[in-house]
Design a protein around this motif. Sequence first.
Motif, PDB file in Angstrom:
ATOM      1  N   SER A   1       0.853  -1.185   0.000  1.00 17.61           N
ATOM      2  CA  SER A   1       0.000   0.000   0.000  1.00 17.61           C
ATOM      3  C   SER A   1       0.890   1.237   0.000  1.00 17.61           C
ATOM      4  O   SER A   1       2.012   1.212   0.507  1.00 17.61           O
ATOM      5  CB  SER A   1      -0.957  -0.019   1.190  1.00 17.61           C
ATOM      6  N   VAL A   2       0.399   2.288  -0.606  1.00 18.35           N
ATOM      7  CA  VAL A   2       1.190   3.512  -0.785  1.00 18.35           C
ATOM      8  C   VAL A   2       0.316   4.749  -0.595  1.00 18.35           C
ATOM      9  O   VAL A   2      -0.914   4.654  -0.577  1.00 18.35           O
ATOM     10  CB  VAL A   2       1.802   3.581  -2.216  1.00 18.35           C
TER      11      VAL A   2
ATOM     12  N   LEU B   1       4.356   8.756   8.800  1.00 20.02           N
ATOM     13  CA  LEU B   1       4.064   9.273   7.471  1.00 20.02           C
ATOM     14  C   LEU B   1       4.871  10.549   7.269  1.00 20.02           C
ATOM     15  O   LEU B   1       5.504  11.062   8.193  1.00 20.02           O
ATOM     16  CB  LEU B   1       2.559   9.517   7.325  1.00 20.02           C
ATOM     17  N   GLU B   2       4.831  11.084   6.058  1.00 20.28           N
ATOM     18  CA  GLU B   2       5.687  12.213   5.704  1.00 20.28           C
ATOM     19  C   GLU B   2       5.028  13.543   6.094  1.00 20.28           C
ATOM     20  O   GLU B   2       3.828  13.619   6.321  1.00 20.28           O
ATOM     21  CB  GLU B   2       5.945  12.202   4.187  1.00 20.28           C
TER      22      GLU B   2
ATOM     23  N   VAL C   1       4.323   7.044  -2.745  1.00 17.43           N
ATOM     24  CA  VAL C   1       5.260   6.935  -1.623  1.00 17.43           C
ATOM     25  C   VAL C   1       4.860   5.769  -0.723  1.00 17.43           C
ATOM     26  O   VAL C   1       3.696   5.594  -0.386  1.00 17.43           O
ATOM     27  CB  VAL C   1       5.355   8.271  -0.842  1.00 17.43           C
ATOM     28  N   GLY C   2       5.871   4.976  -0.400  1.00 16.00           N
ATOM     29  CA  GLY C   2       5.648   3.829   0.482  1.00 16.00           C
ATOM     30  C   GLY C   2       6.892   3.574   1.310  1.00 16.00           C
ATOM     31  O   GLY C   2       7.891   4.280   1.158  1.00 16.00           O
ATOM     32  N   MET C   3       6.838   2.594   2.181  1.00 16.21           N
ATOM     33  CA  MET C   3       7.952   2.387   3.119  1.00 16.21           C
ATOM     34  C   MET C   3       8.658   1.057   2.964  1.00 16.21           C
ATOM     35  O   MET C   3       9.629   0.805   3.680  1.00 16.21           O
ATOM     36  CB  MET C   3       7.433   2.496   4.559  1.00 16.21           C
TER      37      MET C   3
ATOM     38  N   ALA D   1      -1.080  11.292  -0.343  1.00 15.87           N
ATOM     39  CA  ALA D   1       0.083  11.595   0.492  1.00 15.87           C
ATOM     40  C   ALA D   1      -0.151  12.906   1.243  1.00 15.87           C
ATOM     41  O   ALA D   1      -1.037  13.691   0.887  1.00 15.87           O
ATOM     42  CB  ALA D   1       1.326  11.680  -0.383  1.00 15.87           C
TER      43      ALA D   1
ATOM     44  N   ILE E   1      -4.108  12.841   7.513  1.00 17.99           N
ATOM     45  CA  ILE E   1      -4.510  11.565   6.911  1.00 17.99           C
ATOM     46  C   ILE E   1      -5.395  10.790   7.881  1.00 17.99           C
ATOM     47  O   ILE E   1      -5.073  10.644   9.054  1.00 17.99           O
ATOM     48  CB  ILE E   1      -3.252  10.771   6.485  1.00 17.99           C
TER      49      ILE E   1
HETATM   50  N1  HPA Z   1       3.320   7.447   2.963  1.00 20.04           N
HETATM   51  C1  HPA Z   1       4.165   6.417   3.057  1.00 20.04           C
HETATM   52  N2  HPA Z   1       3.763   5.153   3.029  1.00 20.04           N
HETATM   53  C2  HPA Z   1       2.449   4.905   2.903  1.00 20.04           C
HETATM   54  C3  HPA Z   1       1.509   5.940   2.815  1.00 20.04           C
HETATM   55  C4  HPA Z   1       1.965   7.280   2.837  1.00 20.04           C
HETATM   56  O1  HPA Z   1       1.190   8.252   2.758  1.00 20.04           O
HETATM   57  N3  HPA Z   1       0.288   5.361   2.707  1.00 20.04           N
HETATM   58  C5  HPA Z   1       0.494   4.011   2.728  1.00 20.04           C
HETATM   59  N4  HPA Z   1       1.797   3.738   2.845  1.00 20.04           N
END
Ligand code: HPA
Length: 245
Positions: A84-85, A164-165, A181-183, A209, A219
């Motif tokens: 997921s991102v 998160l950022e 963006v993801g981790m 994001a 978020i």
């Molecule tokens: N940032 C980073 N990683 C994520 C995000 C995000 O907003 N949502 C899901 N994984």
Amino acid sequence: MLAIIGGTGLTQLSTLEITRREVARTPYGEPSGALTFGKLAEKPVVFLARHGYGHTIPPHQVNYRANIWALKHAKVSAIVSVASVGGIRPEFGPGAMVVPNQIIDYTWGRKSTYFEGGESAVHHIDFTHPYDEPLRKRILAAAAAMGEAMYDGGVYAATQGPRLETAAEINRLERDGADLVGMTGMPEAALARELNLPYAAINVVANFAAGRGASETGIQFSSIEVVLQEAMMRVRRVLEEVCRS
Ligand code: HPA
């Protein structure tokens, strides 16, 4: 045999017919959990939950080296990563599915290579195209066959997390050319390349994001869960078709 690494929202493949579980040991320690062998659409697959089956391992503590090593030694032919991102590009809103084609790595302090020196010669992998193109195409074709919308291409920014950022950080990522963006995308992709395993990803946009979309108020985690639950049903359908193809 295909390997599927499931991320947040996909700690289980409910459609997987499980045949056995195997606790793997590697020179790099233990993977995130037992490898789950089974059949998806009648085809053999191995599933691994990146954050553990109880979702307890944060992105910076995932043992990426053990995970990829264990899959290599389970003799998988390719790895499809589901992650997921956050969406940076305006069309990558919650629920969108993307097969990224590029990566920018902002992670730090992670064990990110199998080549640690010692006796073995220094080895530099070619990482111009970090994802395997035939596997990307196979995923996209499977989505098309199922009538599921899937974006072809995007630049994935891998951040350290687990937080998160900030909105300013997302602005910087965008200036750098990032779309998502993801981790967890790195070092996973590079380690797969080091072991010569074709690797591609399905990124599921959980949220806009930081500072994007309607996220002025920050978020909302409750909506992320709803989005992922629905989207992962579509991902499962696509994965079945990938297995069939
Ligand atoms: N940032 C980073 N990683 C994520 C995000 C995000 O907003 N949502 C899901 N994984």
